[in-house]
Design a protein around this motif. Structure first.
Motif, short mmCIF file in Angstrom:
data_model
loop_
_atom_site.label_atom_id
_atom_site.label_comp_id
_atom_site.label_asym_id
_atom_site.label_seq_id
_atom_site.Cartn_x
_atom_site.Cartn_y
_atom_site.Cartn_z
N LEU A 25 1.81 18.04 20.07
CA LEU A 25 2.55 19.25 19.76
C LEU A 25 3.99 19.15 20.23
N THR A 26 4.19 18.56 21.39
CA THR A 26 5.55 18.38 21.91
C THR A 26 6.35 17.47 21.01
N LEU A 27 5.75 16.38 20.57
CA LEU A 27 6.46 15.46 19.68
C LEU A 27 6.75 16.11 18.32
N SER A 28 5.84 16.95 17.85
CA SER A 28 6.09 17.62 16.58
C SER A 28 7.27 18.58 16.69
N ILE A 29 7.44 19.20 17.84
CA ILE A 29 8.60 20.06 18.06
C ILE A 29 9.88 19.24 18.02
N LEU A 30 9.86 18.08 18.65
CA LEU A 30 11.06 17.26 18.72
C LEU A 30 11.50 16.74 17.36
N TYR A 31 10.58 16.53 16.44
CA TYR A 31 10.93 15.97 15.14
C TYR A 31 11.19 17.03 14.06
N GLN A 32 11.11 18.29 14.42
CA GLN A 32 11.41 19.36 13.47
C GLN A 32 12.92 19.53 13.34
N HIS A 33 13.36 19.89 12.17
CA HIS A 33 14.79 20.11 11.95
C HIS A 33 15.25 21.44 12.52
N TYR A 34 14.38 22.42 12.48
CA TYR A 34 14.73 23.75 12.97
C TYR A 34 13.92 24.03 14.24
N TYR A 35 14.48 23.67 15.36
CA TYR A 35 13.77 23.80 16.64
C TYR A 35 13.39 25.23 16.95
N GLY A 36 14.31 26.15 16.73
CA GLY A 36 14.12 27.54 17.15
C GLY A 36 12.87 28.19 16.60
N LEU A 37 12.48 27.84 15.39
CA LEU A 37 11.31 28.47 14.78
C LEU A 37 10.01 28.07 15.46
N PHE A 38 9.93 26.84 15.92
CA PHE A 38 8.66 26.32 16.43
C PHE A 38 8.55 26.36 17.95
N ILE A 39 9.67 26.24 18.64
CA ILE A 39 9.62 26.19 20.10
C ILE A 39 9.09 27.49 20.67
N VAL A 40 9.55 28.61 20.13
CA VAL A 40 9.13 29.91 20.65
C VAL A 40 7.62 30.10 20.46
N GLU A 41 7.08 29.64 19.35
CA GLU A 41 5.68 29.86 19.07
C GLU A 41 4.76 28.82 19.74
N LEU A 42 5.23 27.59 19.86
CA LEU A 42 4.36 26.53 20.36
C LEU A 42 4.46 26.29 21.87
N THR A 43 5.57 26.65 22.48
CA THR A 43 5.75 26.37 23.90
C THR A 43 4.67 27.02 24.76
N PRO A 44 4.34 28.30 24.59
CA PRO A 44 3.27 28.87 25.42
C PRO A 44 1.92 28.17 25.21
N MET A 45 1.65 27.76 23.98
CA MET A 45 0.40 27.06 23.71
C MET A 45 0.36 25.70 24.42
N ILE A 46 1.48 24.99 24.39
CA ILE A 46 1.55 23.68 25.05
C ILE A 46 1.39 23.84 26.55
N VAL A 47 2.07 24.82 27.13
CA VAL A 47 1.96 25.06 28.57
C VAL A 47 0.53 25.43 28.94
N LEU A 48 -0.12 26.26 28.13
CA LEU A 48 -1.50 26.65 28.40
C LEU A 48 -2.44 25.45 28.33
N ILE A 49 -2.28 24.59 27.33
CA ILE A 49 -3.12 23.40 27.20
C ILE A 49 -2.93 22.48 28.39
N VAL A 50 -1.69 22.30 28.82
CA VAL A 50 -1.43 21.42 29.97
C VAL A 50 -2.03 22.01 31.25
N LEU A 51 -1.89 23.31 31.45
CA LEU A 51 -2.46 23.93 32.65
C LEU A 51 -3.99 23.84 32.66
#
Length: 71
Positions: A25-51
């Motif tokens: 998921l982190t790598l998919s965020i990095l390769y997106q052209h429009y970061y703002g759309l995906f970072i806000v939605e995916l960041t909490p999910m990534i943090v939750l999965i890591v925790l």
């Protein structure tokens, strides 16, 4: 004894899979052209999965030591 070892091995593989999902998921965020759309939605999910992964990893290490298995 074998059944508990099998469950611990499955838990270990599951935790590794969770870390892989978070990395993907982190790598998919990095390769997106429009970061703002995906970072806000995916960041909490990534943090939750890591925790969850870190908590399960600590729990599995505790169980491995409690069962006197070699790490």
């Amino acid at each position: 004894m074998k059944k508990s070892f099998k469950i611990l091995a499955q838990l270990s593989h599951f935790i590794t899979m969770l870390f892989g999902i978070a990395l993907g998921l982190t790598l998919s965020i990095l390769y997106q052209h429009y970061y703002g759309l995906f970072i806000v939605e995916l960041t909490p999910m990534i943090v939750l999965i890591v925790l969850i992964s870190v908590g399960l990893r600590a729990y599995s290490i505790f169980l491995w030591k409690k069962g006197n298995y070699d790490l």
